[in-house]
Scaffold this motif. Structure first.
Motif, short mmCIF file in Angstrom:
data_model
loop_
_atom_site.label_atom_id
_atom_site.label_comp_id
_atom_site.label_asym_id
_atom_site.label_seq_id
_atom_site.Cartn_x
_atom_site.Cartn_y
_atom_site.Cartn_z
N LYS A 13 0.88 -1.17 0.00
CA LYS A 13 0.00 0.00 0.00
C LYS A 13 0.92 1.22 0.00
O LYS A 13 2.02 1.15 0.56
CB LYS A 13 -0.80 -0.06 1.31
N LEU A 14 0.52 2.30 -0.62
CA LEU A 14 1.44 3.43 -0.72
C LEU A 14 1.15 4.50 0.34
O LEU A 14 0.02 4.98 0.47
CB LEU A 14 1.35 4.04 -2.13
N CYS A 18 5.18 9.39 0.96
CA CYS A 18 6.39 8.73 0.46
C CYS A 18 6.82 9.17 -0.94
O CYS A 18 6.02 9.18 -1.86
CB CYS A 18 6.15 7.23 0.46
N HIS A 22 9.07 3.16 -5.33
CA HIS A 22 8.38 1.94 -4.93
C HIS A 22 7.28 1.60 -5.94
O HIS A 22 6.81 2.47 -6.68
CB HIS A 22 7.76 2.11 -3.54
N GLY A 59 13.85 -0.36 1.62
CA GLY A 59 12.79 -0.32 0.60
C GLY A 59 12.15 1.04 0.45
O GLY A 59 12.71 2.04 0.87
N GLY A 60 10.97 0.95 -0.14
CA GLY A 60 10.11 -0.23 -0.30
C GLY A 60 9.87 -0.98 1.00
O GLY A 60 9.98 -0.42 2.08
N THR A 61 9.60 -2.24 0.84
CA THR A 61 9.30 -3.07 2.00
C THR A 61 9.99 -4.43 1.86
O THR A 61 9.43 -5.36 1.25
CB THR A 61 7.76 -3.30 2.11
S1 SF4 Z 1 8.52 2.78 0.78
FE1 SF4 Z 1 7.94 2.77 2.93
S2 SF4 Z 1 7.07 4.80 3.25
FE2 SF4 Z 1 7.10 4.45 1.03
S3 SF4 Z 1 5.10 3.60 0.51
FE3 SF4 Z 1 6.47 1.88 0.88
S4 SF4 Z 1 6.18 1.38 3.07
FE4 SF4 Z 1 5.34 3.43 2.74
#
Ligand code: SF4
Length: 376
Positions: A13-14, A18, A22, A59-61
């Motif tokens: 999820k965004l 941010c 990503h 990341g990202g994640t």
């Molecule tokens: S990189 Fe981190 S802050 Fe950015 S959308 Fe993904 S989880 Fe959220």
């Protein structure tokens, strides 16, 4: 001792604030993992004969990867590079991805530092920022990290969140510091161009906090972390003695590193390069054995400016002996002449041959750093 950064650009999820590179996560990560491994193989000589002392999965994640997938990446790095026996291996985790079992498995594959994106202990803040996790999940994530035997735990928090206010920020800090954690990264929310928050701001749906509140929240952060035994070693980073992030500190100390993955940056002391910010093109170019990146050779003036930019953010500040040795008399005189007025204003001080920002100076660090930039 060099570092390796691996960018895992997938997010489920965004988040509204941010601006990192990503994309929405996918079911099958195999194509991406092959590309990462291919890039590491092609660039095996980038760090020359340096050993690798830190690996950072960010990341990202990264926690969208299974343990097996993370292990596959680490395993290839171990085959390609000389990883020091006591290296710092960090992974960034989202609280809602992780279980006790996942954390135990991460430890089993050699990850010894985790960074948890908690951000706030208030559900309303998490909703505003469009974070995926809940307060309870963040609580469980820290508890389970302790139970899994992780000693080196870092938590990310955000302040300057509209609607949060100083009292809730105080509670967020108290709550965070009540856990057995060794490191805290605290970032002021900034509305970056192109983000959802930027659009909301444009429509009058989001109002950034004022300077007075920002200052009060930053001062409270310094006060509370210090009372809890944390050292403020970088503008946004606080660590218990012996637990500063080695990987991130090395960035600040100009130690070479190689970044793998789309948008990842690399630095070898003389040049910087950054991979293309496009997942599809990244994978395609690696399949052809030709990584796509841009590169900048660093002349002495650029290296001077980079040194100032990074060193002034840290508790070690500008090392005058280093400046004289590397940037010669011209660089040394430039720094000494400029620092005078900041010292007089109480924004900077000289301690044992180093110029460091005072707490007042840290509040306007960006302005001070920009004044120190050496023009062409
Ligand atoms: S990189 Fe981190 S802050 Fe950015 S959308 Fe993904 S989880 Fe959220």
């Amino acid at each position: 001792m060099a570092g390796i950064y691996i960018h895992i650009p997938f997010c489920k999820k965004l988040c509204h604030y941010c601006d990192f590179y990503h994309v929405i996560s996918r079911e099958d990560n195999s194509e991406y993992i092959s590309a990462l491994i291919k890039e590491a193989e092609i660039r095996q000589d980038y760090l020359l004969s340096d050993t690798v002392g830190t690996i950072y999965l960010g990341g990202g994640t990264p926690s969208v990867f299974t343990v097996k997938e993370l292990d596959a990446v680490l395993d290839h790095l171990k085959q390609l590079f000389v990883i020091e026996p006591v290296s710092e291996i960090t992974v960034e985790l989202n609280p809602d991805d992780i279980t006790l079992d996942y954390l135990k498995c991460l430890r089993a594959i050699g990850i010894n530092r985790i960074s948890l994106g908690v951000q706030s202990w208030r559900e309303e803040d998490l909703r505003l920022m469009n974070r995926r996790h809940t307060v309870m999940q963040a609580y469980d994530a820290i508890e389970n990290s302790n139970k899994a035997g992780f000693e080196n735990i870092s938590v990310d928090l955000m302040y300057g969140i509209p609607g949060m206010g100083i009292d809730n920020w105080a509670s967020n800090l108290d709550k965070t510091l009540s856990f057995d954690i060794k490191h805290l990264s605290a970032y002021h929310l900034t509305v970056e161009p192109g983000t959802i928050f930027d659009k909301m701001k444009g429509k009058g749906l989001l109002e950034e906090i004022d300077e007075e509140e920002s200052t009060a929240e930053f001062n409270l952060l310094i006060e509370k972390t210090e009372s809890a035994g944390f050292v403020h070693y970088e503008i946004s980073n606080f660590g218990k003695p012996g637990y500063f992030s080695i990987h991130n500190t090395n960035y600040l100390k100009q130690v070479p590193y190689m970044g793998l993955g789309p948008s990842a940056h690399s630095f070898n002391g003389y040049s910087r390069q950054w991979n293309i910010r496009d997942l599809k093109k990244y994978i395609k170019s690696l399949a052809k054995g030709k990584p796509l990146f841009e590169k900048e050779e660093l002349d002495l003036r650029t290296r001077f400016n980079e040194y100032i930019m990074t060193s002034l953010r840290t508790m070690w500040g500008i090392d005058l002996e280093y400046v004289e040795r590397v940037f010669e008399k011209e660089g040394y005189d430039y720094v000494i002449n400029l620092s005078g007025k900041f010292i007089n204003y109480g924004l900077m001080k000289q301690v044992d041959g180093n110029l460091i920002l005072t707490n007042q100076g840290k509040l306007i660090s960006d302005n001070i750093i920009s004044e120190f930039m050496m023009p062409e």
